[in-house]
Design an enzyme around this catalytic site. Sequence first.
Site: not given
Ligand code: BES
Ligand code: ZN
Ligand code: MN
Length: 487
Positions: A259, A264, A271, A282, A341, A343, A345
């Site tokens: 990825k 992000d 966020k 990210d 967010d 994204e 996947r």
């Molecule tokens: N890059 C983030 C995941 C992440 C968050 C990694 C905090 C490290 C620390 C990912 O893209 C994301 O934002 N995931 C969301 C998914 C949710 C919207 C279903 C998350 O984990 O909040």
């Molecule tokens: Zn992300």
């Molecule tokens: Mn995200």
Amino acid sequence: MNTALFDRVSNVQADLLVVFVPSEGVLPESTAWVDGNADGQLLQLRESGVFKAGLGQTLLLPSVTQDFSQPVLLVGLGKGEALSDMQARKVVAAVAGAVKGLPFAEVALASSALQVKNRTASEVTALVAQWLNEGFYNFLGFKQDDAEKATKVTTLLLEGSEESALKIGAATASGSAFARQLGNLPGNVCTPSYLASKAQHFEEEYGIEVELLDETKMDELGMHCLLSVGRGSDQPSYLIVMHYRGGEEGDAPHVLLGKGITFDTGGISLKPGAKMDEMKYDMCGAASVFGTMKTICELKPKLNFTAVVAAAENMPSGRATKPGDIVKTMSGKTVEVLNTDAEGRLVLCDALTYIERFQPKSVVDIATLTGACVVALGSVNSGMYANNDDLAADLKAASQTSGDKIWQMPLDEEYQQQLDSNFADIGNIGGPEAGSVTAACFLSRFTQSYPWAHLDIAGTAWTGGAAKGASGRPVALLTRYLLDKAN
Ligand code: BES
Ligand code: ZN
Ligand code: MN
């Protein structure tokens, strides 16, 4: 950094000699030899309590006696026979920390004194070489006093006879340092096109074959889901493909997919501001794939290995994908983007479909995918998911050997229904429960034609707080996994 072996301390020439001291009992052979040359000063220091030799404690002796004027660094081992992995790591980190600021170029370690539980001498050599080199890493390039911080060590000498282990440890560290550097770079430098340019550097440096798929090409291929993520950004997205061919011609490759979200923001599902800077990390999955490619190119094992990076920047704008938008994936399945967010996947699923054309022996994707994985496993283990038991077992074995920890998570069918959508074939988020699992479930919908595993490295790819920085994980795990495949 040059790395080499020596057989015994009495034969080695270096600017600094590092010897290990247990807090009680007899001294290891090499340490006893130094003590003999130092009129028994080492034992005296320990007995008098000046140097208690606690685990990871260090003391620099700039000049021991008139006859033996070589600087010596004493490093405490604490009490007890063999160390755990964690203790050994702490000792090695202490060595690197103590040596980093010193003016010595050639450093010799009497490393055969390091006994680690359940590890062979060869494994210890590889790990010590790796951990030491990792300990010398500094993020350079952006501060005015960079030159002062850079380590002066140019040559590392370890006691032992395991040449190939030493090479593996040093090459792993070099790949891990590369991954850390990419990870630590700010989002305004490390963009998707910057990652693409790094692949081109690899092509020139190592002679591997590189394909860069730009947005036009991806559009032709129907990768609309991947493209939907970068839509709000002024930075163009890329699918980066690198082929290392060390195996038989026509032999199917093992594939790693990273990825590569170079920043992000969350997109329209923005966020919160606190710690948002950390979302420059990210792309650490992509960084680990680059780092592993570097290590493999240095070690040249006999196997075919393809590295793929899905690179995009996730930004809000008037053109950005909105919650509720429906996009079509390369596989033909449609996705309702309920949260922009989620994204990672979305970029990975189209890359996973693209990879089918390589008829891969195995595919492992590596992604900072979910905050939920950080809640579940913290920063100790990366989350591992697999649709194939042999692949899961191979990864667990590589994790054990490399000390780069993973923990297998479930992919039961029951979780899949959280992804049902009223308006498209699949939604891009599940409910509030089991967020790391439902993210993996989403990916599993695109990986039915090959053995696949997913590593959620959201908790392990970087450290926050005062020691903020990329960890280089899981380069060691992935390197070991691929080397095992070549054997
Ligand atoms: N890059 C983030 C995941 C992440 C968050 C990694 C905090 C490290 C620390 C990912 O893209 C994301 O934002 N995931 C969301 C998914 C949710 C919207 C279903 C998350 O984990 O909040
Ligand atoms: Zn992300
Ligand atoms: Mn995200």
